[in-house]
Motif scaffolding. Structure first.
Motif, short mmCIF file in Angstrom:
data_model
loop_
_atom_site.label_atom_id
_atom_site.label_comp_id
_atom_site.label_asym_id
_atom_site.label_seq_id
_atom_site.Cartn_x
_atom_site.Cartn_y
_atom_site.Cartn_z
N ALA A 42 11.93 24.58 16.93
CA ALA A 42 11.82 25.21 18.34
C ALA A 42 12.95 26.16 18.73
O ALA A 42 12.70 27.04 19.37
CB ALA A 42 11.60 24.16 19.45
N GLN A 43 14.04 25.79 18.19
CA GLN A 43 15.21 26.58 18.58
C GLN A 43 16.31 26.57 17.50
O GLN A 43 16.56 25.38 16.80
CB GLN A 43 15.74 25.83 19.87
CG GLN A 43 16.77 26.76 20.54
CD GLN A 43 17.24 26.20 21.89
OE1 GLN A 43 18.41 25.35 21.72
NE2 GLN A 43 16.82 26.82 22.97
N VAL A 44 16.58 27.73 17.08
CA VAL A 44 17.72 27.98 16.04
C VAL A 44 18.80 28.71 16.84
O VAL A 44 18.61 29.81 17.43
CB VAL A 44 17.08 28.95 14.81
CG1 VAL A 44 18.34 29.26 13.74
CG2 VAL A 44 15.87 28.18 14.21
N PRO A 45 20.03 28.14 16.27
CA PRO A 45 20.96 28.96 17.26
C PRO A 45 21.30 30.28 16.48
O PRO A 45 21.32 30.58 15.56
CB PRO A 45 22.50 28.06 17.00
CG PRO A 45 21.88 26.63 16.18
CD PRO A 45 20.45 27.17 15.81
N ALA A 46 22.12 31.39 17.74
CA ALA A 46 22.01 32.42 17.14
C ALA A 46 23.39 32.61 16.04
O ALA A 46 24.07 31.58 15.94
CB ALA A 46 22.63 33.45 18.28
N PHE A 93 10.60 40.56 12.86
CA PHE A 93 10.58 39.21 13.31
C PHE A 93 11.30 39.13 14.62
O PHE A 93 10.78 38.88 15.64
CB PHE A 93 11.23 38.25 12.42
CG PHE A 93 11.34 36.77 13.07
CD1 PHE A 93 10.27 36.40 13.76
CD2 PHE A 93 12.69 36.14 12.88
CE1 PHE A 93 10.50 34.89 14.15
CE2 PHE A 93 12.86 34.83 13.67
CZ PHE A 93 11.78 34.21 14.13
N LEU A 94 12.84 39.56 14.97
CA LEU A 94 13.71 39.76 16.11
C LEU A 94 14.31 40.97 16.07
O LEU A 94 14.56 41.45 14.89
CB LEU A 94 14.14 38.45 15.93
CG LEU A 94 13.81 37.15 16.29
CD1 LEU A 94 15.16 36.07 16.39
CD2 LEU A 94 13.38 36.77 17.57
N SER A 104 16.44 31.30 18.77
CA SER A 104 14.79 31.50 18.66
C SER A 104 14.39 30.46 17.87
O SER A 104 15.00 29.75 17.13
CB SER A 104 14.50 33.20 17.85
OG SER A 104 14.79 32.82 16.62
N PRO A 105 12.85 30.43 17.93
CA PRO A 105 12.25 29.49 16.85
C PRO A 105 12.49 29.96 15.59
O PRO A 105 12.90 31.42 15.45
CB PRO A 105 10.97 29.46 17.34
CG PRO A 105 10.80 30.12 18.85
CD PRO A 105 11.91 30.95 18.75
#
Length: 238
Positions: A168-172, A144-145, A189-190
């Protein structure tokens, strides 16, 4: 090893599949085959990539064809080699698992979905935290990442599905659940997993060797920490 299903995925790659479920037994077969292949690679072997219940093998067709001319194709030669390994008696010890602890803050300021997970499962927030932080998880694969490790198996009592619509955005550093999987988002990332905590530990460093903190086969435990401890550790790593 059980009889795997072997099929091509490209002109220079094939997959060996031991099942179609998230299962530790299947994964151990994947792990044994990969280690046997790494210990005794065939001519033209490039790399292998493990997944939950399968191993993908990449090779150089020209090198394989030259090394094994009695086979009609390079793919046939690789299939024959892999089949031989999968049926051979296992005489080597499986590489020892690394045991890794990851601190996680389950405070609601770091766990936006924790109340919803608790409500959906008919549990208290404290029970969800206990069910998530008690097991030792296995790293099945990366994907995925860069640095995103798929861990399992999550306790069935808190195995909630992904969100229907990803954020749309998940914190690291966010720790999420998706069914019987759990994992840590290494970068912003999403993402659609249920977010139940956050770790201050960097999960991916392109300057490190290897760059991903977790590797397939690792055993991982999540250790609860306070919000203050997470805040202090986050400040130190920035």
């Amino acid at each position: 090893m059980s009889n795997p299903r072997i099929f091509p995925i490209a002109d220079d790659a094939l997959t060996i599949e031991f099942g179609q479920a998230i299962d530790l037994g299947c994964y151990e077969q994947v792990r044994r085959l990969e280690q046997a292949l790494l210990a005794r690679p065939f001519a033209g072997f490039l790399e292998s990539i493990p997944a939950y219940a399968s191993l993908s093998v990449f090779y150089d067709p020209e090198v394989v064809a030259r090394a094994y001319p009695r086979f009609p194709t390079a793919q046939a030669a690789v299939v024959n080699y892999v089949e031989g390994l999968s049926h051979a008696p296992w005489t080597e010890s499986v590489e020892a698992h690394r045991e890794i602890e990851i601190p996680v803050c389950y405070d609601l300021r770091c766990a936006s979905d924790l109340p919803l997970v608790a409500q959906r499962c008919g549990l208290s927030v404290a029970e969800v935290i206990a069910y998530h932080s008690t097991p030792t998880y296995r790293v099945f694969m990366l994907g995925f990442l860069p640095g995103f490790a798929y861990l399992g198996l999550v306790d069935e009592r808190i195995a909630v599905p992904r969100h229907p619509t990803p954020r749309a955005q998940v914190p690291a550093g966010s720790v999420g659940i998706a069914g019987r999987q759990t994992g840590v988002y290494p970068t912003v990332s999403p993402g659609g997993w249920q977010l139940i905590g956050r770790t201050p530990v960097p999960m991916f460093d392109p300057q490190a060797n290897p760059p991903a903190r977790l590797q397939p086969g690792d055993e991982v435990r999540f250790v609860p920490i306070t919000y203050e401890a997470w805040l202090d550790a986050t400040t130190q790593t920035q």
